[in-house]
Design a protein around this motif. Structure first.
Motif, PDB file in Angstrom:
ATOM      1  N   PHE A 274      35.910  28.682  46.675  1.00  0.00           N
ATOM      2  CA  PHE A 274      35.814  27.821  46.197  1.00  0.00           C
ATOM      3  C   PHE A 274      37.320  27.792  47.561  1.00  0.00           C
ATOM      4  O   PHE A 274      38.042  26.158  47.633  1.00  0.00           O
ATOM      5  CB  PHE A 274      37.204  28.698  45.208  1.00  0.00           C
TER       6      PHE A 274
ATOM      7  N   GLU B  23      29.419  30.275  40.504  1.00  0.00           N
ATOM      8  CA  GLU B  23      30.647  31.064  40.365  1.00  0.00           C
ATOM      9  C   GLU B  23      30.216  31.829  42.275  1.00  0.00           C
ATOM     10  O   GLU B  23      31.285  32.641  42.020  1.00  0.00           O
ATOM     11  CB  GLU B  23      30.081  32.480  39.973  1.00  0.00           C
TER      12      GLU B  23
ATOM     13  N   GLU C 296      44.298  24.332  38.579  1.00  0.00           N
ATOM     14  CA  GLU C 296      45.730  24.546  39.155  1.00  0.00           C
ATOM     15  C   GLU C 296      45.887  23.319  40.595  1.00  0.00           C
ATOM     16  O   GLU C 296      46.596  22.891  41.323  1.00  0.00           O
ATOM     17  CB  GLU C 296      46.287  26.025  40.144  1.00  0.00           C
TER      18      GLU C 296
ATOM     19  N   TYR D  75      32.567  23.376  39.398  1.00  0.00           N
ATOM     20  CA  TYR D  75      33.113  24.960  39.540  1.00  0.00           C
ATOM     21  C   TYR D  75      33.991  25.355  38.470  1.00  0.00           C
ATOM     22  O   TYR D  75      34.386  26.397  38.737  1.00  0.00           O
ATOM     23  CB  TYR D  75      34.043  25.261  41.014  1.00  0.00           C
ATOM     24  N   SER D  76      34.754  24.370  38.257  1.00  0.00           N
ATOM     25  CA  SER D  76      35.413  24.543  36.495  1.00  0.00           C
ATOM     26  C   SER D  76      34.989  25.798  35.186  1.00  0.00           C
ATOM     27  O   SER D  76      35.491  25.381  34.455  1.00  0.00           O
ATOM     28  CB  SER D  76      35.851  22.854  36.103  1.00  0.00           C
ATOM     29  N   ARG D  77      33.415  25.402  35.566  1.00  0.00           N
ATOM     30  CA  ARG D  77      33.136  26.628  33.953  1.00  0.00           C
ATOM     31  C   ARG D  77      33.115  27.539  34.806  1.00  0.00           C
ATOM     32  O   ARG D  77      32.732  28.519  33.829  1.00  0.00           O
ATOM     33  CB  ARG D  77      31.191  26.005  34.261  1.00  0.00           C
ATOM     34  N   PHE D  78      33.398  27.918  35.983  1.00  0.00           N
ATOM     35  CA  PHE D  78      33.706  29.300  35.934  1.00  0.00           C
ATOM     36  C   PHE D  78      35.096  29.986  37.122  1.00  0.00           C
ATOM     37  O   PHE D  78      35.419  30.921  36.452  1.00  0.00           O
ATOM     38  CB  PHE D  78      32.352  29.265  37.727  1.00  0.00           C
ATOM     39  N   ASN D  79      35.722  28.611  37.163  1.00  0.00           N
ATOM     40  CA  ASN D  79      37.607  28.831  36.896  1.00  0.00           C
ATOM     41  C   ASN D  79      37.896  27.894  37.096  1.00  0.00           C
ATOM     42  O   ASN D  79      38.640  27.569  37.658  1.00  0.00           O
ATOM     43  CB  ASN D  79      37.288  29.623  38.950  1.00  0.00           C
TER      44      ASN D  79
ATOM     45  N   LYS E  45      37.848  24.100  48.238  1.00  0.00           N
ATOM     46  CA  LYS E  45      39.505  22.828  48.155  1.00  0.00           C
ATOM     47  C   LYS E  45      39.557  22.903  49.616  1.00  0.00           C
ATOM     48  O   LYS E  45      40.365  21.973  49.425  1.00  0.00           O
ATOM     49  CB  LYS E  45      40.471  24.244  47.896  1.00  0.00           C
TER      50      LYS E  45
ATOM     51  N   ASN F   2      41.055  27.610  35.557  1.00  0.00           N
ATOM     52  CA  ASN F   2      42.952  28.029  35.642  1.00  0.00           C
ATOM     53  C   ASN F   2      42.674  27.495  37.360  1.00  0.00           C
ATOM     54  O   ASN F   2      43.903  27.329  37.446  1.00  0.00           O
ATOM     55  CB  ASN F   2      43.066  29.341  35.719  1.00  0.00           C
ATOM     56  N   GLY F   3      41.704  28.189  37.792  1.00  0.00           N
ATOM     57  CA  GLY F   3      41.751  28.043  39.228  1.00  0.00           C
ATOM     58  C   GLY F   3      41.915  25.986  40.142  1.00  0.00           C
ATOM     59  O   GLY F   3      42.574  26.001  41.023  1.00  0.00           O
ATOM     60  N   VAL F   4      41.053  25.618  39.619  1.00  0.00           N
ATOM     61  CA  VAL F   4      40.548  24.177  39.585  1.00  0.00           C
ATOM     62  C   VAL F   4      41.870  23.356  39.097  1.00  0.00           C
ATOM     63  O   VAL F   4      42.786  22.177  39.258  1.00  0.00           O
ATOM     64  CB  VAL F   4      39.271  23.524  39.221  1.00  0.00           C
TER      65      VAL F   4
END
Length: 222
Positions: free
Chosen positions: A163, A159, A202, A192-196, A167, A198-200
């Motif tokens: 990011f 976490e 997007e 990283y999608s384990r923690f974010n 990116k 929606n961000g990944v």
């Protein structure tokens, strides 16, 4: 005797050509193998380590580089294991040079990914002020393995991953035709999608990644 010679004698005494052949095939015949499986390799290393602990503690950087320049792959992996064991939270600023040498020597995914995640990643945790300089140099290099390392070095950050930096690296290399770069982009984003998630998601929807990178990135997003 020394750690390196004890280890080499032990490894060669336990070599198994029947096991070595499928190992070499799995690695696309990029390296010679002695045919020593992981558990046995680690046990033999610890035997030599126990006998030569004082020498290793004093000279592990030099020993690591010596092992990494031997022919068989077991020595290279042992060198990385040894360095991980000894250097954790004891980096010095100049260790980035050793890490870079290891990344570009006898390079393949099995060594590079471990070095990037644990050694480069650990070094930059201890010296966060060096992140921009090191990652910019690796990312701009013509060496594909340094590029891959710049994408993957935050895998252990969870976490705490930057990011925006991730990116930026993915966007920078998204048009690469190299399988190992496309795969690294997908892997780093998936991790990283384990923690974010929606961000990944997007980012993936807007970044126009290669199909392989995109599939890998969103594989675990429901």
């Amino acid at each position: 005797m020394s750690f390196s010679s004890d280890l080499e004698n032990s490894f060669r005494a336990n070599a198994n050509r029947e096991l070595a052949l499928p190992m070499e095939n799995y690695m696309k015949n990029n390296f010679s193998f002695l045919g020593i499986k992981t558990e046995e390799r680690r046990a033999l290393m610890m035997q030599a380590y126990t006998i030569n602990k004082k020498e290793v503690n004093a000279n592990y950087r030099e020993i690591c580089w010596e092992l990494f320049n031997k022919k068989e792959r077991e020595f290279h992996i042992c060198a990385i294991d040894l360095l991980q064991k000894e250097i954790k939270r004891k980096y010095v600023l100049e260790d980035i040079s050793l890490i870079e040498k290891l990344l570009v020597t006898n390079s393949w995914w099995d060594s590079v990914d471990t070095i990037a995640k644990y050694l480069l990643g650990g070094y930059l945790v201890q010296f966060p002020g060096e992140i921009h300089k090191a990652i910019e140099r690796f990312s701009n290099s013509e060496n594909m393995w340094l590029n891959r390392s710049a994408i993957l070095f935050q895998l252990s950050y969870k976490e705490k991953t930057d990011f925006d930096l991730l990116k930026s690296e993915c966007d920078k290399h998204k048009n690469s035709k190299e399988f190992f770069i496309q795969k690294a982009i997908g892997w780093a984003l998936r991790d990283y999608s384990r923690f974010n998630p929606n961000g990944v998601l997007e980012f993936v929807n807007s970044a126009k990644l290669k199909p392989l990178s995109q599939r890998e990135a969103i594989r675990n997003i429901k």
